[in-house]
Design an enzyme around this catalytic site. Structure first.
Site, short mmCIF file in Angstrom:
data_model
loop_
_atom_site.label_atom_id
_atom_site.label_comp_id
_atom_site.label_asym_id
_atom_site.label_seq_id
_atom_site.Cartn_x
_atom_site.Cartn_y
_atom_site.Cartn_z
N CYS A 93 -2.00 9.69 5.21
CA CYS A 93 -2.60 8.67 4.34
C CYS A 93 -3.46 9.31 3.27
O CYS A 93 -4.23 8.62 2.59
CB CYS A 93 -3.41 7.67 5.17
N CYS A 134 -8.27 -4.24 -4.93
CA CYS A 134 -7.12 -3.68 -5.66
C CYS A 134 -7.60 -2.98 -6.93
O CYS A 134 -8.59 -3.38 -7.53
CB CYS A 134 -6.13 -4.78 -6.04
N CYS A 162 -4.23 -11.75 -9.67
CA CYS A 162 -5.37 -12.28 -8.92
C CYS A 162 -6.52 -12.63 -9.86
O CYS A 162 -6.92 -11.80 -10.69
CB CYS A 162 -5.84 -11.24 -7.90
N CYS A 217 -13.46 -7.98 -7.77
CA CYS A 217 -13.24 -7.59 -6.38
C CYS A 217 -12.89 -6.10 -6.31
O CYS A 217 -12.20 -5.58 -7.18
CB CYS A 217 -12.12 -8.43 -5.78
#
Length: 450
Positions: free
Chosen positions: A406, A92, A83, A89
């Site tokens: 999670c 990730c 990316c 960003c």
């Protein structure tokens, strides 16, 4: 009497001289770990077996944080991020590591934390649930950034640990049709007269089409609505508006809800379909969610007329498949809107062996109408875990407990409750729901031995 003190300079935030460090391992957040002067040093972006040049950015008594300056000796697991926005960003944080390396790290981290806190050392993992490494997200929320000087609106994600919006033109983990809409949508929104008052944009890929939810802070005029309607028709996408009260309105058409299917999609008699509103929580990785539900059915092995309790049931992601297999299912959820949607989904699938309740699962559950003896228990809590709910195991006495987690830390903590109550960990496996990130999901099966 007021007293005034001169603030001391914060030397702990000053950059150090450049250091060369050897990285030993990754922490649970995906940062490299090295040692320096008796302290653990956390280095985002560094990988095990690398020699790196860093500068310390924060020093505490027992640890320090560092900024990666240069990789001097690379790990064989290091790869070039795909990316172009990866380094700015905040979405990730492991694109610089091979996919196989990511999964090995996540499995090792899962085993380590379960052994450390739940005393389960020596156990073997079940095969991990894995899927596509890229373009796997069926849902994403893009923030808007309006520049008052240039009058330009940008779409993007938040930077890591920041409220700053990083404008993006694509997303390598978002479903390709949705990623391809980012630039056209940004162009469209800049043509609207209300662009200064627009909130976030949510993109959703469902089995019945692609959806966009635009948050608005004031009503749009007819010209803006016409532009949105024309865009929706051109790109074959449903657009709906969400106002300040959380109400949704379709643009150009009646409001359509996104739908996804579970179980056997080829044999319609065995499939279940779940619709959801943009405000409902859904697992963002469709491929892994289907595999996760299938594995849950296999591990829990629901039998006809068994009484199964599904806590933190959401809108029925596990409840409906359990009922489809003949079990008597009780679903409990803390969000009232999702309970309502779960009931809608049960009715739409003609499932009558389902009862849903709304309730606070961290509160006293002793007087809840659903509390009592059950055959099996399924838990799918948020990151905080299910510690409070598990205090009522003696009243429920399930033979099997399936825990979908999670957060390995809360899973390990909650596992100690189960082990103390006479349960044994029978199966444990990684669920790679979020490739290219440090996030770890897992499934654990416990059986009563006493």
């Amino acid at each position: 009497m007021a007293q005034f003190f001169k603030a001391k300079p914060n030397s702990s935030k000053q950059l150090s001289a450049k250091l060369s460090l050897n990285v030993d391992q990754l922490d649970h957040l995906g940062a490299g770990i090295a040692q320096y002067q008796g302290k653990v040093v956390f280095i985002p972006g560094a990988l095990p077996d690398e020699t790196v040049t860093v500068q310390l950015t924060e020093q505490k008594k027992n640890y320090a944080r560092a900024k990666l300056i240069k990789v001097d000796a690379q790990s064989p697991e290091r790869v070039e991020p795909e990316c172009p926005h990866y380094h700015t960003c905040g979405g990730c944080d492991l694109q610089h590591m091979s996919l196989s390396g990511q999964r090995e790290h996540k499995e090792a981290a899962l085993l380590d934390i379960m052994a450390k806190f739940a005393g389960t050392e020596g156990g073997a993992l079940s095969p991990a649930l894995t899927g596509e490494g890229w373009h796997y997200r069926r849902r994403a929320r893009l923030a808007t950034l309006f520049d008052k000087n240039t009058k330009h609106l940008s779409l993007g994600f938040r930077a890591a640990s920041s409220s700053n919006v990083v404008p993006i033109s694509q997303c390598q983990v978002l479903a390709k049709p949705l990623s391809d809409l980012i630039v056209p949508f940004a162009k469209l929104l800049n043509q609207l007269s209300a662009k200064a008052s627009l909130g976030h944009l949510e993109l959703i890929a469902a089995d019945n089409g692609h959806f966009a939810v635009l948050r608005i802070t004031k009503a749009l005029n007819d010209k803006d609505l016409a532009k949105l309607s024309a865009f929706a028709e051109q790109h074959q996408i449903y657009i709906c508006l969400q106002d300040n009260e959380g109400q949704f309105q379709g643009v150009g058409v009646e409001l359509v809800l996104p739908v996804y299917q579970l179980l056997d999609e080829n044999a319609q008699s065995d499939a279940v379909s779940l619709s959801f509103t943009p405000g409902n929580f859904v697992q963002v990785n469709s491929q892994i969610n289907k595999a996760m539900v299938a594995q849950a059915m296999d591990w829990l092995a629901p039998a006809p007329d068994e009484r199964i309790l599904d806590l933190f049931c959401g809108m029925g992601n596990f409840s409906l498949p359990l009922a489809k297999m003949g079990a008597d299912v009780i679903g409990v959820e803390g969000v009232a809107e999702m309970v309502s949607q779960a009931r809608v989904n049960a009715k739409a699938n003609n499932l009558d062996k389902l009862t849903f309740y709304h309730g606070d699962l961290s509160a006293d559950l002793s007087l809840e109408p659903w509390m009592g003896k059950i055959d099996k228990l399924l838990l799918d809590p948020a990151r905080a875990g299910a510690f409070e709910s598990l205090q009522w195991l003696k009243k429920m006495k399930p033979r099997k407990v399936l825990y979908v987690s999670c957060n390995p830390a809360s899973l390990a903590r909650d596992s100690t409750v189960l082990l103390e109550r006479g349960y044994r960990l029978q199966r444990l496996g990684l669920i790679d729901m979020f490739p290219q990130t440090h996030h770890i999901e897992a499934m654990a099966l416990f059986e009563l031995t006493k």
